[in-house]
Design an enzyme around this catalytic site. Structure first.
Site, short mmCIF file in Angstrom:
data_model
loop_
_atom_site.label_atom_id
_atom_site.label_comp_id
_atom_site.label_asym_id
_atom_site.label_seq_id
_atom_site.Cartn_x
_atom_site.Cartn_y
_atom_site.Cartn_z
N GLU A 216 -36.09 -32.96 9.50
CA GLU A 216 -36.99 -33.49 8.46
C GLU A 216 -38.44 -33.51 8.96
OE1 GLU A 216 -35.88 -33.54 5.60
OE2 GLU A 216 -33.74 -33.55 6.09
N GLU A 245 -37.41 -24.19 4.79
CA GLU A 245 -36.27 -24.36 5.68
C GLU A 245 -36.51 -23.64 7.02
OE1 GLU A 245 -34.27 -26.55 4.68
OE2 GLU A 245 -32.48 -26.35 5.91
ZN ZN Z 1 -34.05 -28.78 5.17
#
Ligand code: ZN
Length: 451
Positions: A216, A245
């Protein structure tokens, strides 16, 4: 209401006025990118009838509750009629929005603008065979890390302070963010100067919270690294789910599960958890946090097998969206594919095709972005190593700022100036390939497992 505002004719008029503007004559300037992305979103959104937007919202809201129940009872038949409705509505959406070749492209575009099934499949197909072989070789090696050292008493307050120290070291700015507790960890950008992350702690397991927080924080560093002067415009926004990502995965895996990272952090971990780690060797800890083990649940999968979970979902959702696979056949096909990739069969649908929330929310075309993230991460990371020299020796000293600054300059500050595929070419000089990720996995896990 949001739909009404986005599709307001005033935006259409403004976009019309900009047609032929000299500001837009050069492709890929921030000005041109802003108009390109706003126009893309406006055109797409105005093509979807309000009635379809409402119907999708209604059906997916209903489906979510049913999916929760179906998963609890491990009964796919409860969810099936809802999934059928969702597939039909997503087809209507694809037809309304339009596509060049494949209706699935229209859905993919919501998460990965500009990506196509052909482009993604080309990379994924090459990736899959090598990956299946690597997983099989690791399993056959018979080497089993002792992960019991990660499953001891890890008091939550110490987990929090240690993970905070690591998140801060890699560059997450706590003056412009904070860390809180949640059931399902996420990162949220509230605005420039306020990007928050969340975590979930297990007092009996080291891995979940620590790597979750690095993950995160990686998303957070991206959001914090966007250009605040361009806030509110595409030029100040993240590119796609895949690129987002790539940032979280880079910090979580390529950095956070590397030997050099732990050369710096393991002695600190030993001081923080002396009861459990004092007598543990760095090499054993390193192997434990890099355990590769075929398992049923995607979100608990390791760095190597994770991508097979994604490839399987990508193949299945393509097939049922195309009509090559009847929705009622999903559980059977899921288990067959699972067996051929992982050599194990899910004991029930809760641990098989019912485990993820995505399809119930109408997120068809979302899954591939997870693996795209891993692929982009490796390709960017290779280039960063070329540009920045020996990153491992920097990490071993707890220095992460060169990499963070490189990412900010090359990726974050560019906002949506380029779309994902183009960004990869601009930054690395090459189109996206499975090679960097596959080579990284083969080298790292080849050494760890002697394969
Ligand atoms: Zn993620």
């Amino acid at each position: 209401m949001v739909h009404d505002k986005i599709t307001s004719p005033e935006i259409g008029d403004l976009l019309k006025q900009l047609e032929g503007s000299p500001y837009l004559s050069e492709e890929d300037t921030f000005e041109a990118a802003n108009v390109r992305e706003i126009k893309h979103f406006y055109d797409k959104t105005t093509k979807i009838p309000k009635s379809l937007v409402e119907e999708l919202a209604r059906v997916t809201s209903m489906a979510h509750g049913v999916w929760v129940e179906a998963r609890k009872k491990s009964d796919f038949s409860l969810f099936l009629p809802h999934l059928k409705k969702i597939i039909k509505l997503k087809h209507d959406q694809a037809e309304a929005v339009g596509y060049e070749k494949d209706p699935y492209d229209a859905l993919l575009d919501d998460f990965e603008p500009g990506a196509t099934i052909d482009g993604v499949s080309e990379v994924f197909t090459k990736f899959r065979q090598e990956l299946v072989d690597l997983v099989a070789a690791i399993v056959d090696s018979g080497k089993c890390p002792d992960t019991s050292i990660l499953r001891k008493d890890y008091p939550v307050d110490r987990q929090e302070s240690f993970a905070k120290e690591a998140a801060k070291a890699i560059g997450y700015d706590f003056d412009k963010g904070r860390l809180d507790v949640t059931a399902h960890p996420f990162c949220t950008g509230i605005g420039p100067g306020d990007v928050r992350i969340t975590a979930r702690y297990n007092p009996k397991y080291f891995g979940d919270a620590f790597f979750g927080i690095l993950h995160e924080a990686g998303h957070g560093i991206y959001e914090q690294g966007l250009d605040p002067k361009r806030y509110g415009t595409p030029g100040g926004d993240s590119v796609s789910l895949g690129i987002h990502e790539s940032q979280s995965r880079m910090w979580e895996n390529l950095v956070g599960r590397s030997k050099s990272f732990w050369k710096y952090f393991f002695p600190r971990a030993q001081k923080i958890y002396p009861e459990v780690l004092e007598k543990v060797k760095l090499d054993d800890f390193y192997l434990a946090i890099n355990e590769v083990k075929p398992s049923f649940i995607r979100v608990k999968a390791d760095e190597v097998t994770y991508n097979l979970h994604i490839l399987l979902r990508f193949e299945i959702e393509q097939a049922f969206f195309k009509g090559d696979l009847k929705p009622e056949e999903i559980p059977g096909v899921w288990n067959e594919k699972f067996k051929s990739y992982f050599h194990i069969t899910p004991p029930n649908d809760a641990q098989g095709c019912l485990q993820d929330v995505h399809w119930s929310a109408g997120y068809i075309g979302y899954f591939p972005t997870y693996s795209l993230g891993n692929l982009y991460a490796s390709q960017f990371f290779n280039k960063a190593k070329e540009d920045l020299g020996d990153l491992d020796s920097q990490f071993a000293k707890g220095e992460f700022s060169n990499l963070k600054n490189w990412l900010q300059e090359n990726i974050h500050m560019r906002g949506q100036r380029y779309r994902a595929e183009k960004l990869a070419e601009v930054v690395t000089g090459k189109p996206l390939s499975h090679r960097p990720l596959m080579d990284y996995l083969k080298t790292k896990y080849g050494e760890l497992y002697g394969v």
